[in-house]
Design an enzyme around this catalytic site. Structure first.
Site, PDB file in Angstrom:
ATOM      1  N   GLU A  84       0.814  -1.228   0.000  1.00  0.00           N
ATOM      2  CA  GLU A  84       0.000   0.000   0.000  1.00  0.00           C
ATOM      3  C   GLU A  84       0.841   1.268   0.000  1.00  0.00           C
ATOM      4  OE1 GLU A  84      -3.074  -0.206   3.048  1.00  0.00           O
ATOM      5  OE2 GLU A  84      -4.133  -1.754   1.910  1.00  0.00           O
TER       6      GLU A  84
ATOM      7  N   GLU B  73      -5.547  -8.211  -0.489  1.00  0.00           N
ATOM      8  CA  GLU B  73      -6.262  -7.908   0.761  1.00  0.00           C
ATOM      9  C   GLU B  73      -7.716  -7.653   0.404  1.00  0.00           C
ATOM     10  OE1 GLU B  73      -4.770  -5.065   3.622  1.00  0.00           O
ATOM     11  OE2 GLU B  73      -2.700  -5.519   3.043  1.00  0.00           O
TER      12      GLU B  73
HETATM   13  O1  AHR Z   1      -5.191  -5.865   6.890  1.00  0.00           O
HETATM   14  C1  AHR Z   1      -5.065  -4.764   7.729  1.00  0.00           C
HETATM   15  C2  AHR Z   1      -4.341  -3.604   7.052  1.00  0.00           C
HETATM   16  O2  AHR Z   1      -5.146  -3.101   6.026  1.00  0.00           O
HETATM   17  C3  AHR Z   1      -3.040  -3.921   6.380  1.00  0.00           C
HETATM   18  O3  AHR Z   1      -1.955  -3.880   7.249  1.00  0.00           O
HETATM   19  C4  AHR Z   1      -2.921  -2.838   5.362  1.00  0.00           C
HETATM   20  O4  AHR Z   1      -2.179  -3.231   4.242  1.00  0.00           O
HETATM   21  C5  AHR Z   1      -4.352  -2.471   5.042  1.00  0.00           C
HETATM   22  O5  AHR Z   1      -4.565  -1.115   5.073  1.00  0.00           O
END
Ligand code: AHR
Length: 490
Positions: free
Chosen positions: A172, A291
């Site tokens: 990210e 994610e």
């Molecule tokens: O999954 C929780 C968090 O969400 C992770 O660390 C991050 O990559 C995202 O913003």
């Protein structure tokens, strides 16, 4: 309400890459410490790994687990987590404002992954660190040479390389919350140079470049274009992240987020192809949705929690039945887009926005989202077929037409597996199914997840949301707001 699903044996989306049923474990809250690892627990082995948790993970048949972050990776010094445990430093962890004890590092995690029967999707720190540490890390993990870092791994007890095949170039990096967040230009450059180095050390690996951390980022689109302009020739996948929530308490709209995810995937694939055309390249960049989940109740918790704790209770989202319905739909979105999505990670696996919860020194249990994930992973393998659903629809807040029935169909060896969610909040669906090319197939199993109340949760005492076997009759009924799996066999 009546509905019909039609499929044709020759109308194939693609063979599903099993890695779309991946998950994620970050050094965050109680995911690692008191999640997968709790040396004093009565099920812990000599390495401190909880076997009650491993048993639940085995039920899910998870093909790959992303590690060690997440936001955590952007401040992580991997060397802190190797060598004698008594000499490992305790450090301030700035992503989640916790203390990292470094009792678990790469050595222990790969051991755990073997026990869990899963591969590791490794991430390198492109926040506080860069290409130099990444090249040392991959030498440590994957090299068989007589050189410093490979020998250091041997000295730590691991003669054979770990052989991690899939690597994330940071996490990210488009988000200003990220430790050492970068512009697309800055990230594109460092990701390219790191990619080159990583592949020089191990040409057999695949690499994931960071796409946007959410489709609503103001930089979405431009970020992807700039990053791919730099990295196109050196990486294999572009990442997508997305979490949905129902703060507005509008279930119909919440369940329509599966379409939002679908659009995000299709738009991002289009951007990849735009750059492919611009570069006149023969290579296709595929997608790693590394994610995804429902997450809203515990967002930003770290900002108000007590700081500098080891394994604090963070992001312990308690999932209800409504969440399980959306997770089921999102899995179908991934399956239906398996021609471009080759990797996906349910974020996360244990305690932190997770299908599995634990209590320190106590039980481990399945949250409501456990079962849609489990059934997709166990039965959603093979060829995804294009399914046409004829059914009434409603409007989402964007004005999109949202069919009440959401579905995916997969030819899995000798079976045709249909996943289906009835998104109507008040009407059952009488389902008609046409399987063209599957003569002699009939319904052999109908598994349902249902609760009268969308608010129902599971807890350590009571697994309220669990699969029921429905009687096989002539009529297939999908109850109002229910998740279903139908298996057809000859
Ligand atoms: O999954 C929780 C968090 O969400 C992770 O660390 C991050 O990559 C995202 O913003």
């Amino acid at each position: 309400m009546k509905a019909k699903i039609s499929v044709n044996k020759n109308s194939i989306v693609c063979e599903i890459d099993r890695r779309i049923y991946g998950s994620f474990i970050e050094h965050l809250g109680r995911a690692v410490y008191n999640g997968i690892y709790e040396p004093t627990h009565n099920t812990a082995d000599e390495n401190g790994f909880r076997h009650d948790v491993l048993e639940l993970i085995n039920e899910l048949n998870v093909p790959i687990v992303r590690y060690p972050g997440g936001n955590f990776v952007s401040g992580y010094n991997w060397e802190d987590g190797i060598g004698p445990k008594s000499e490992r430093p305790r450090k301030l962890e700035l992503a989640w404002l916790s203390v990292e004890a470094n009792e678990i590092g790469i050595d222990e995690f790969q051991k755990w992954a073997r026990l869990a029967g899963t591969d590791v999707m490794m991430a390198v720190n492109l926040g506080t660190r860069g290409p130099d540490e990444a090249r040392n890390l991959i030498e440590y993990c994957n090299s068989d040479t007589n050189t410093y870092y490979a020998n250091l791994r041997r000295k730590n007890g691991f003669d054979k390389p770990f052989g991690f095949k899939l690597w994330c170039l940071g996490n990210e990096m488009d988000g200003d919350w990220q430790i050492c967040h970068k512009t697309a230009e800055e990230y594109g450059r460092v990701a390219t140079e790191t990619a080159k180095i990583l592949k020089w050390v191990d040409p057999s690996i695949e690499l994931v470049a960071c796409g946007s951390s959410d489709p609503n980022m103001s930089t979405y689109g431009e970020w992807e274009r700039t990053v791919l302009d730099h990295t196109y020739d050196y990486v294999d996948y572009l990442s997508l992240h997305c979490y949905y929530g129902n703060k507005a308490q509008n279930t119909a709209d919440f369940l329509a987020r599966a379409e939002d995810m679908d659009r995000f995937i299709k738009k991002t694939a289009q951007i990849c192809d735009e750059i492919k055309a611009k570069k006149n390249s023969d290579k296709t960049i595929n997608l790693s949705f590394d994610e995804w989940n429902v997450w809203y109740r515990t967002k930003d918790e770290e900002k108000t929690a007590e700081r500098w704790q080891i394994a604090p209770h963070l992001l312990e989202e308690k999932y209800n039945f409504e969440d399980a319905l959306l997770v089921g739909c999102m899995l179908m979105t991934l399956q239906n887009n398996c021609d471009r999505v080759k990797v996906a990670c349910l974020a996360q696996l244990v305690n932190v926005i997770a299908p599995i919860m634990t209590e320190n020194g106590g039980k481990a249990w399945r949250q409501t989202i456990f079962y849609p994930y489990m059934y997709a992973s166990l039965f959603g393998n093979g060829k995804a077929l294009k399914a046409v659903a004829e059914v009434d629809s409603y409007k989402s807040k964007e004005g999109w037409d949202i069919p009440y029935l959401y579905t995916s169909v997969i030819e899995n060896e000798d079976k045709v597996v249909i996943f289906a969610v009835n998104r109507s909040l008040d009407k059952n669906i009488e389902l008609d199914i046409s399987l063209d090319g599957y003569d002699g197939y009939s319904l052999s199993e109908h598994i349902e997840l249902y609760s009268d109340s969308l608010e129902t949760v599971n807890d350590k005492e009571n697994e309220r949301i669990k699969p029921q076997n429905c009687d096989i009759k002539n009529d297939i009924i999908l109850k109002k707001h229910s998740w279903n799996m139908l298996i057809f066999k000859k």
